[in-house]
Design a protein around this motif. Sequence first.
Motif, PDB file in Angstrom:
ATOM      1  N   THR A   1     -13.486   6.977 -38.731  1.00  0.00           N
ATOM      2  CA  THR A   1     -14.436   7.663 -37.856  1.00  0.00           C
ATOM      3  C   THR A   1     -13.707   8.481 -36.801  1.00  0.00           C
ATOM      4  OG1 THR A   1     -16.005   5.842 -38.191  1.00  0.00           O
ATOM      5  CG2 THR A   1     -16.463   7.370 -36.391  1.00  0.00           C
ATOM      6  N   GLN A   2     -12.662   7.930 -36.206  1.00  0.00           N
ATOM      7  CA  GLN A   2     -11.868   8.676 -35.242  1.00  0.00           C
ATOM      8  C   GLN A   2     -11.168   9.861 -35.917  1.00  0.00           C
ATOM      9  OE1 GLN A   2     -12.015   8.657 -32.123  1.00  0.00           O
ATOM     10  NE2 GLN A   2     -11.342   6.795 -31.108  1.00  0.00           N
ATOM     11  N   ARG A   3     -10.708   9.654 -37.144  1.00  0.00           N
ATOM     12  CA  ARG A   3     -10.078  10.738 -37.913  1.00  0.00           C
ATOM     13  C   ARG A   3     -11.079  11.873 -38.131  1.00  0.00           C
ATOM     14  NH1 ARG A   3      -6.532  14.278 -39.811  1.00  0.00           N
ATOM     15  NH2 ARG A   3      -6.018  14.203 -42.006  1.00  0.00           N
ATOM     16  N   TRP A   4     -12.299  11.520 -38.469  1.00  0.00           N
ATOM     17  CA  TRP A   4     -13.358  12.500 -38.743  1.00  0.00           C
ATOM     18  C   TRP A   4     -13.717  13.273 -37.472  1.00  0.00           C
ATOM     19  CZ3 TRP A   4     -18.624  12.440 -37.113  1.00  0.00           C
ATOM     20  CH2 TRP A   4     -19.473  13.303 -37.807  1.00  0.00           C
ATOM     21  N   ILE A   5     -13.840  12.557 -36.354  1.00  0.00           N
ATOM     22  CA  ILE A   5     -14.166  13.204 -35.083  1.00  0.00           C
ATOM     23  C   ILE A   5     -13.106  14.253 -34.728  1.00  0.00           C
ATOM     24  CG2 ILE A   5     -14.135  12.782 -32.576  1.00  0.00           C
ATOM     25  CD1 ILE A   5     -16.815  12.142 -33.614  1.00  0.00           C
TER      26      ILE A   5
END
Length: 589
Positions: free
Chosen positions: A581-585
Motif C-alpha cells: 500500500t505504501q509502495r502504491w501511494i
Amino acid sequence: MFAMVAANHHALIELFNQASQVASVRLLWQNPNCLVASYNQHGPVHNARVHQFSFTNANAIVASSRAPDNNELSTQIVEDATALSRSIKGSHSAFCWVADKQHLIASRDALNQHCLYYARVGQVTVVSSEASFIAGLLPAKPALNPAALACWLAGEPNPELCLYNNIDVLPLGCSLRASPDGSIHTQPFWDIDPAHRLELASDDAYRDAFYQLLYESVGDHIAGDDTLVVSQMSGGMDSTSITALAHQLLGPQRSCRPLSHLYSQSESCDESDNIKAMYAHLGLQDPIQITVDAGAHRDFLSLYPTDFDSPGTVLSPRYHQECEIIQAAGSHRLLTGNGGDEMCWGHASAYTQRLKQGEFGVLSEVLKACKQTGMAPWPVFRSLFVKPMIPQSLMALARQIKGRQPADLPAWLTPKASALAQETGTVTNPFNPNKDEVGYARYQALKTTSTFNSLRSYQKVAWQYGIEVAHPFFDPRIAEFSFAVPPKQLIRGAYPKWLLRNAMDNLLPDSVCWNVQKVTFDNHFGQLVKDNAESLRKLLEDTRLEEMGLLDNSKLLSAFDQTVGSNKAHVHVDLLYAILTQRWIQQHH
C-alpha cells in the motif's frame, strides 16, 4: 475495453476523442447514445487471439479470450448481457445496448476475474475494465477512498471497494444497467445459495461428481487448435491437478509443458522432489523451470511495481519473463492452479461444527491428525474446540479491557482506520455464522480473496504477449458444488482439500496427492524483506497515510524492525499488505 453512454451525442463524441488521446483505441460499434471500444494503455490494442470481440447481434458484444458461438448466444440474448456471462466459460466482459429502452447493460464473468469500473464523466457515463482509464478522463485526479485504504492496511482488502471516491467497481456476480441520463442500477445475477445442499450416497459419488466438474472446466480452457499448452506446476495439489488433467485432455498428439518455480534462496519453499515426481509419473516432457528468487528477483521494489488500480496488482518483471518464455515456446495459453484454496480447502471450523452437531469422533480424528503433522494437540484443541465455545461478546469485552485491537487487526491501524476496516471489510454474507460457521467463513474468503490480485496481475502482463491465463478452479459450477457438499468432504483428518485429493488419487503420485506438509512461502518473503530492509524502511517512513488519519507510522515501523531483527526469516501477510500500500501511494499518488 470500455463503453460510454450519454443522452448528448456531441458530449459522447467529445469524450471519445479525449479517450483516444489517453490510450490506443479501436471503435467496435456505435449507436446514437452509446459506443463501445477496445484499448490498451500498455501498447497496441489487445492481441486479437486473446481478446476476441464477438458480435452476438447488432447491439451486443463480448470481449473474451475464447470467442463464444455467435449463433448460439444470439438466440439467448434478448436484452440482458448476463445471459452472455452465464454462457461463456472463463474470464470475459460483455456489453449489450437495449435500443428500445435506451440503456446499456454491462456484465462479466461471475467470479470477478475481470474488473468493471464505472463513473460519470461530465455528461457521459463511462464503464471500463481499468480504473486508470476512467481517471485519465476525469477533469481532476480522483480522491482516494479512506475505507478501501483502511482495508488494505488491515490486510483484508475488499474487492468490492474501489480505491477512488469518484469511481465505483462492479461487485462480484453483478451486472449494471446504465441509462443515458446518468442513472446506474446494479443487480446480482449469480451468487452462492446457502440453501443448496448435496447429499450423495458415498465418498465415491462425491469424488466422481467433482472430478467430472474439474475435468470439464480444464477442457473449457483448451481450444481445439492448441498444440501446446503451458501449465504452472508447483508441487502442491492445485497446480499438479490442473497439469495432470490438461495432460490427459491434450493426449499424445499435443503437448502440455509444465512451468515450475524454483527457490534457490529459501530451502523451505523448495518443492523440487514433488515436481520431479510429477514429471516421472505423467511422463512430462521439456519442462520449463524458472528460478524466481535470484539475481534481479531479489530487489523488492523492482520486483513488485504496482498498478494504478490496486496495490495488489503488480506488473512484475518476473511475469514478463514467464510470458516471454511461453511466447518463445509457441504457446498462447497458460493454465494455473489459482482458486484451488478458495474452492477446495474447506475450513478448520468444520471440525468445530461437526462436534457441535454431536459427532464426537471428530476429537480422535483431530488428535490423529496432530500426530501425523507433528503439531502439539493442546493448541489445536484450544483453537478448534475451546475458544469457539466462548461467546464472542465476552471475547470482545476482554479485548476492550486489555486495550487491544479487535481480533486480527494490525496494531498500526488508527482508531479511525480500524473502524472503517470493520465497517466495510465484511461483505454481505447470506450464511448464518451461528448455524453454518464453515459456509460463512468460506463465503467471506471467496468474496475477498487476495488471489484476485494474482489473477489480475498475470492478465495485465500476459495480454501484452497474446497469452491467455486461465484459472479452471474459478468456475461457478465448481463454486456451487463445493459450497453444497458436507464440510467433511473438503477437510478431514490431516487432509484439507480432501475431496480434491480423493478425486485426483489415480492421476497423481501418492507423495503429492497425500502429502500432509503444505509448503508456505513465509521464508521466501521474510528473507526478501530482510535483504531489502533499508529501502523498505524508507518506503514505510512516508507520512501521507498517517496524515490521512489511517496509519500510526511509529507502530508500523516498530513491527517492521521486529520482523527484520528476528532470527527467523518470516513476515506476516499484514505487513506485506502495508508495504504494498505504501509502495502504491508513492508510485501513483
